[in-house]
Write an enzyme that holds these catalytic residues in place. Structure first.
Site, mmCIF file in Angstrom:
data_model
loop_
_atom_site.group_PDB
_atom_site.id
_atom_site.type_symbol
_atom_site.label_atom_id
_atom_site.label_comp_id
_atom_site.label_asym_id
_atom_site.label_seq_id
_atom_site.Cartn_x
_atom_site.Cartn_y
_atom_site.Cartn_z
ATOM 1 N N GLY A 26 -12.460 -15.418 26.555
ATOM 2 C CA GLY A 26 -12.272 -15.050 27.949
ATOM 3 C C GLY A 26 -13.557 -14.534 28.547
ATOM 4 C CD GLN A 28 -17.533 -8.356 28.023
ATOM 5 O OE1 GLN A 28 -18.463 -8.600 27.266
ATOM 6 N NE2 GLN A 28 -17.715 -7.769 29.199
ATOM 7 N NE ARG A 48 -2.525 -19.099 23.925
ATOM 8 C CZ ARG A 48 -3.363 -18.773 24.877
ATOM 9 N NH1 ARG A 48 -4.363 -17.950 24.612
ATOM 10 N NH2 ARG A 48 -3.218 -19.255 26.096
ATOM 11 C CB SER A 51 -6.705 -21.701 23.447
ATOM 12 O OG SER A 51 -7.548 -21.046 24.370
ATOM 13 C CG HIS A 108 -11.865 -0.726 25.337
ATOM 14 N ND1 HIS A 108 -12.445 0.494 25.630
ATOM 15 C CD2 HIS A 108 -10.582 -0.654 25.782
ATOM 16 C CE1 HIS A 108 -11.545 1.261 26.242
ATOM 17 N NE2 HIS A 108 -10.413 0.590 26.335
ATOM 18 N N GLY A 134 -18.125 -10.072 31.728
ATOM 19 C CA GLY A 134 -18.669 -11.142 30.907
ATOM 20 C C GLY A 134 -19.552 -12.117 31.663
ATOM 21 C CD GLU A 195 -10.689 0.661 32.418
ATOM 22 O OE1 GLU A 195 -11.375 -0.206 31.850
ATOM 23 O OE2 GLU A 195 -9.569 1.033 31.980
#
Length: 334
Positions: A26, A28, A48, A51, A108, A134, A195
């Site tokens: 995705g 990042q 997966r 995808s 994270h 990203g 956030e």
């Protein structure tokens, strides 16, 4: 004083002869995988079956396989899937393939800090967290620059976990801008607080409240949007470039005077008490438990998506979309 590192402090040989498995492609994931690949690192992407990202990864010259195969191939496994999915993906598909001496990484600290992922005692666990989205990590790398990143070590079995994290950070371009050392606890709790209290929850509520105040007072919604939302970027860009000092130097004296006069009327003691309550729930794990419980249930996910859809109905959203269509220079995000 926080420790800072640059490319000269990083030994890319720490990644020589090793395979980095990037789980997810995705925002990042695509940046990490492509930057590392172009830095000469052996990269495999785990996705997966079925995808939609698989073809994009292949088109970038990357090896793509299922998550379990990628984890088995990887000496370093970087988990770059959403927080609410990471624990299940790790526990069900990755953990069984982690070998003694391998490295588990995150961008994270959420799942490690709150204990949703409990890594084996014989592997290194570290973090490399770029302080930017990203697409910026990727574009800055392509332009010869980089995005400042954080590193942290949670578990250092080999005695070289920090060196490996520095090498990885350098490989994605962070060493060109600066790498700062933190802890899983500090990164997780400050990130969530920022956030919720300021960057997402705080600022969206502030802008919508300002918009509603002007519209209820009889002003045209287009004017309300320009003054409470559109111009936010102008102010943030100034602060991003030179702090609040540059912003205050750049705006009119009227605006600066209003800043000093009005700010404390909006951010009151009640607001600060609310921020402390938010921080308390982050620190004691209450927010994490609520979030994970919600996102792991069909009812919770439906409520989350319903809230998103409802927020999109706000008048500022419809007016904003119309006004933005007049601005050809704005970058479009999907």
């Amino acid at each position: 004083m926080i420790n800072r590192y640059y490319d000269k402090d990083c030994d890319m040989d720490m990644l020589k002869g090793k395979t980095v498995a990037v789980i997810g492609f995705g925002s990042q994931g695509h940046a990490h995988a492509r930057n590392l690949h172009e830095s000469g690192v052996d990269v495999v992407v785990g996705l997966r079956p079925g995808s939609k990202s698989a073809q994009s990864a292949k088109d970038a010259g990357l090896e793509v396989c299922d998550v379990e195969t990628a984890a088995e191939k990887g000496d370093i496994v970087m988990m770059l899937v959403p927080d609410e999915l990471a624990a299940d993906v790790y526990n069900d598909q990755v953990a069984k393939h982690m070998k003694a001496g391998d490295t588990l990484m995150f961008a994270h600290g959420f799942n490690i800090h709150y204990g949703y992922v409990k890594p084996a005692a014989d592997i290194d666990v570290s973090m490399v967290a770029p302080k930017g989205p990203g697409h910026t990590v990727r574009s800055q790398f392509e332009d010869g620059g980089g995005v400042p990143s954080l590193i942290a070590v949670y578990q250092d079995v080999s005695g070289k976990a920090k060196d490996t994290a520095l090498a990885y950070a350098s490989g994605i371009g962070a060493g060109r801008a600066g790498i700062l050392e933190t802890t899983y606890k500090e990164e997780t709790e400050t990130d969530l607080f920022g956030e919720q209290a300021v960057l997402c929850g705080g600022i969206t509520e502030l802008m919508e409240a300002g918009f509603e105040t002007l519209v209820k007072a009889g002003y045209q919604p287009e004017m309300a949007y320009f003054e409470t939302m559109h111009e936010m970027k102008l102010i943030v860009d100034l602060m991003n470039s030179g702090g609040m000092e540059l912003m205050r130097k750049s705006v009119s004296n009227t605006a600066e005077y209003g800043d000093y006069y009005a700010g404390k009327k909006v951010i009151t003691k009640e607001s600060r008490d609310g921020m402390k309550e938010i921080l308390d729930r982050i620190q004691d794990g209450s927010f994490a438990d609520e979030f994970m419980t919600a996102m792991r249930s069909e009812e919770g996910k439906k409520k989350f998506l319903d809230e998103r859809a409802e927020r999109c109905k706000h008048q500022s959203s419809t007016v904003g979309a119309e006004l933005r269509s007049m601005m050809s220079w704005l970058r479009q995000y999907n």
